[in-house]
Design a protein around this motif. Structure first.
Motif, PDB file in Angstrom:
ATOM      1  N   ASN A 149      13.215  28.158  40.695  1.00  0.00           N
ATOM      2  CA  ASN A 149      13.938  28.238  39.262  1.00  0.00           C
ATOM      3  C   ASN A 149      12.899  27.920  38.201  1.00  0.00           C
ATOM      4  O   ASN A 149      13.541  27.330  36.841  1.00  0.00           O
ATOM      5  CB  ASN A 149      15.336  27.923  39.109  1.00  0.00           C
ATOM      6  CG  ASN A 149      16.316  29.132  37.692  1.00  0.00           C
ATOM      7  OD1 ASN A 149      15.294  30.132  38.307  1.00  0.00           O
ATOM      8  ND2 ASN A 149      17.020  28.995  37.974  1.00  0.00           N
ATOM      9  N   LEU A 150      12.143  27.818  37.953  1.00  0.00           N
ATOM     10  CA  LEU A 150      11.285  27.602  36.907  1.00  0.00           C
ATOM     11  C   LEU A 150      10.155  28.944  36.363  1.00  0.00           C
ATOM     12  O   LEU A 150      10.708  29.697  36.791  1.00  0.00           O
ATOM     13  CB  LEU A 150       9.901  26.819  37.537  1.00  0.00           C
ATOM     14  CG  LEU A 150      10.020  25.559  37.720  1.00  0.00           C
ATOM     15  CD1 LEU A 150       8.328  25.091  38.212  1.00  0.00           C
ATOM     16  CD2 LEU A 150      10.422  24.343  37.457  1.00  0.00           C
ATOM     17  N   GLN A 153       5.502  30.059  32.426  1.00  0.00           N
ATOM     18  CA  GLN A 153       5.298  29.096  31.349  1.00  0.00           C
ATOM     19  C   GLN A 153       5.890  27.744  32.131  1.00  0.00           C
ATOM     20  O   GLN A 153       4.495  27.319  32.086  1.00  0.00           O
ATOM     21  CB  GLN A 153       6.349  28.991  30.052  1.00  0.00           C
ATOM     22  CG  GLN A 153       5.946  29.893  29.311  1.00  0.00           C
ATOM     23  CD  GLN A 153       6.820  31.468  29.572  1.00  0.00           C
ATOM     24  OE1 GLN A 153       8.130  31.346  30.660  1.00  0.00           O
ATOM     25  NE2 GLN A 153       6.963  31.992  29.296  1.00  0.00           N
ATOM     26  N   GLN A 154       7.039  27.260  32.631  1.00  0.00           N
ATOM     27  CA  GLN A 154       6.364  25.724  33.581  1.00  0.00           C
ATOM     28  C   GLN A 154       5.623  26.033  34.599  1.00  0.00           C
ATOM     29  O   GLN A 154       5.093  25.328  35.214  1.00  0.00           O
ATOM     30  CB  GLN A 154       8.299  25.496  33.741  1.00  0.00           C
ATOM     31  CG  GLN A 154       8.797  25.355  32.914  1.00  0.00           C
ATOM     32  CD  GLN A 154      10.193  25.183  32.961  1.00  0.00           C
ATOM     33  OE1 GLN A 154      11.148  26.215  33.850  1.00  0.00           O
ATOM     34  NE2 GLN A 154      11.161  24.453  32.603  1.00  0.00           N
ATOM     35  N   ILE A 155       5.688  27.519  35.473  1.00  0.00           N
ATOM     36  CA  ILE A 155       4.717  27.812  37.113  1.00  0.00           C
ATOM     37  C   ILE A 155       3.406  27.659  36.642  1.00  0.00           C
ATOM     38  O   ILE A 155       2.534  26.191  36.268  1.00  0.00           O
ATOM     39  CB  ILE A 155       5.013  28.900  37.342  1.00  0.00           C
ATOM     40  CG1 ILE A 155       6.509  28.762  37.862  1.00  0.00           C
ATOM     41  CG2 ILE A 155       3.939  28.984  38.147  1.00  0.00           C
ATOM     42  CD1 ILE A 155       6.971  30.006  38.767  1.00  0.00           C
ATOM     43  N   ALA A 156       2.821  27.680  35.273  1.00  0.00           N
ATOM     44  CA  ALA A 156       2.140  27.902  34.821  1.00  0.00           C
ATOM     45  C   ALA A 156       1.291  26.126  34.404  1.00  0.00           C
ATOM     46  O   ALA A 156       0.168  25.710  34.613  1.00  0.00           O
ATOM     47  CB  ALA A 156       1.438  28.314  33.777  1.00  0.00           C
ATOM     48  N   VAL A 191      14.397  39.781  43.345  1.00  0.00           N
ATOM     49  CA  VAL A 191      14.947  40.399  41.692  1.00  0.00           C
ATOM     50  C   VAL A 191      15.917  39.532  40.894  1.00  0.00           C
ATOM     51  O   VAL A 191      16.402  39.241  40.110  1.00  0.00           O
ATOM     52  CB  VAL A 191      14.735  41.444  42.152  1.00  0.00           C
ATOM     53  CG1 VAL A 191      15.062  42.302  40.387  1.00  0.00           C
ATOM     54  CG2 VAL A 191      12.786  42.006  42.020  1.00  0.00           C
ATOM     55  N   SER A 192      16.962  39.778  42.440  1.00  0.00           N
ATOM     56  CA  SER A 192      18.312  39.624  41.949  1.00  0.00           C
ATOM     57  C   SER A 192      18.699  38.241  41.517  1.00  0.00           C
ATOM     58  O   SER A 192      19.190  37.375  40.432  1.00  0.00           O
ATOM     59  CB  SER A 192      18.731  39.756  43.406  1.00  0.00           C
ATOM     60  OG  SER A 192      19.519  38.788  44.006  1.00  0.00           O
ATOM     61  N   LEU A 193      17.890  36.735  41.789  1.00  0.00           N
ATOM     62  CA  LEU A 193      17.905  35.660  41.378  1.00  0.00           C
ATOM     63  C   LEU A 193      17.053  35.674  39.946  1.00  0.00           C
ATOM     64  O   LEU A 193      18.064  34.768  39.840  1.00  0.00           O
ATOM     65  CB  LEU A 193      16.564  34.900  42.652  1.00  0.00           C
ATOM     66  CG  LEU A 193      17.337  34.687  44.028  1.00  0.00           C
ATOM     67  CD1 LEU A 193      16.010  33.931  44.559  1.00  0.00           C
ATOM     68  CD2 LEU A 193      18.303  34.080  44.132  1.00  0.00           C
ATOM     69  N   LEU A 194      16.881  36.273  39.746  1.00  0.00           N
ATOM     70  CA  LEU A 194      16.282  36.458  38.556  1.00  0.00           C
ATOM     71  C   LEU A 194      17.518  36.717  36.800  1.00  0.00           C
ATOM     72  O   LEU A 194      17.026  36.526  36.017  1.00  0.00           O
ATOM     73  CB  LEU A 194      15.275  37.050  37.927  1.00  0.00           C
ATOM     74  CG  LEU A 194      13.924  37.086  38.270  1.00  0.00           C
ATOM     75  CD1 LEU A 194      12.529  37.934  38.337  1.00  0.00           C
ATOM     76  CD2 LEU A 194      13.442  35.345  38.237  1.00  0.00           C
ATOM     77  N   MET A 195      18.768  37.526  37.734  1.00  0.00           N
ATOM     78  CA  MET A 195      19.750  37.729  37.128  1.00  0.00           C
ATOM     79  C   MET A 195      21.021  36.816  36.758  1.00  0.00           C
ATOM     80  O   MET A 195      21.098  36.615  37.275  1.00  0.00           O
ATOM     81  CB  MET A 195      20.233  39.277  37.078  1.00  0.00           C
ATOM     82  CG  MET A 195      18.840  40.614  37.567  1.00  0.00           C
ATOM     83  SD  MET A 195      19.024  42.057  38.308  1.00  0.00           S
ATOM     84  CE  MET A 195      18.023  43.021  37.779  1.00  0.00           C
TER      85      MET A 195
END
Length: 195
Positions: A149-150, A153-156, A191-195
């Motif tokens: 759940n990063l 920006q955190q992944i980058a 995609v549902s994880l992002l909501m």
């Protein structure tokens, strides 16, 4: 394995990090307890051998304690720890490769098993086939985005790549999954994880 954390939700990770940098062993222990399981899950994504992961986490925390006087304050403790663990694991895997000829074999990750359980509409084999379509780098970015759940920006920052590259990798990964499954069950779930 880490003991159950008694992490005070009223005190954020940055505060504990600052206290740890000042030599507070309790704050250091709190950071260890709070992040151990997340680091372990992320580490298992990078290295199939759980002993390598556990050793790497121990090495990371020993190094942190020994080098605390030289570390700086961070507002993203999890991102800092993920990035540091990634370096330790890569170093350990490189040392293993020098000692042995065959490279470590990738095995299905814990995240692939989680996807299979959560969707309940796909067999474990189908999920593994779908994720096998992704490169190792794509699987790592998908793991960081959807399971750790990063933010992009955190992944980058963790992987030392640009935010645009993260967007491109996620887009390509989802496109591969979409083309592999007509019913798009995995894509919808991710995609549902992002909501």
């Amino acid at each position: 394995m880490a003991t159950q954390s008694h992490f005070d939700p009223q005190i954020d990770s940055t505060t504990h990090w600052k206290r740890f940098l000042q030599g507070d062993k309790v704050a250091f222990e709190e950071i260890y307890n709070r992040y151990y399981e997340r680091l372990y899950q992320y580490g298992r994504h990078l290295a199939p051998d759980e002993h390598v992961v556990r050793d790497s986490i121990q090495t990371l925390f020993v190094d942190l304690w020994q080098r605390k006087k030289y570390l700086s304050i961070t507002s993203n403790v999890q991102g800092y720890l993920f990035k540091a663990l990634r370096r330790v694991i890569i170093r350990q895997l490189q040392e293993q490769r020098r000692r042995t000829v065959p490279a470590p074999i990738l095995v299905p990750s814990r995240e692939e098993e989680i996807i299979q359980k959560e969707t309940n509409r796909l067999s474990q084999k189908q999920v593994q086939q779908a994720l096998a379509q992704l490169t190792k780098h794509q699987r790592e970015v998908v793991h960081l985005r959807f399971f750790a759940n990063l933010s992009n920006q955190q992944i980058a920052s963790t992987l030392n790549i640009s935010v645009a590259t993260v967007y491109n990798i996620i887009s390509l990964s989802l496109a591969k999954l979409r083309s592999h499954y007509a019913e798009k069950t995995i894509l919808i779930w991710l995609v549902s994880l992002l909501m």
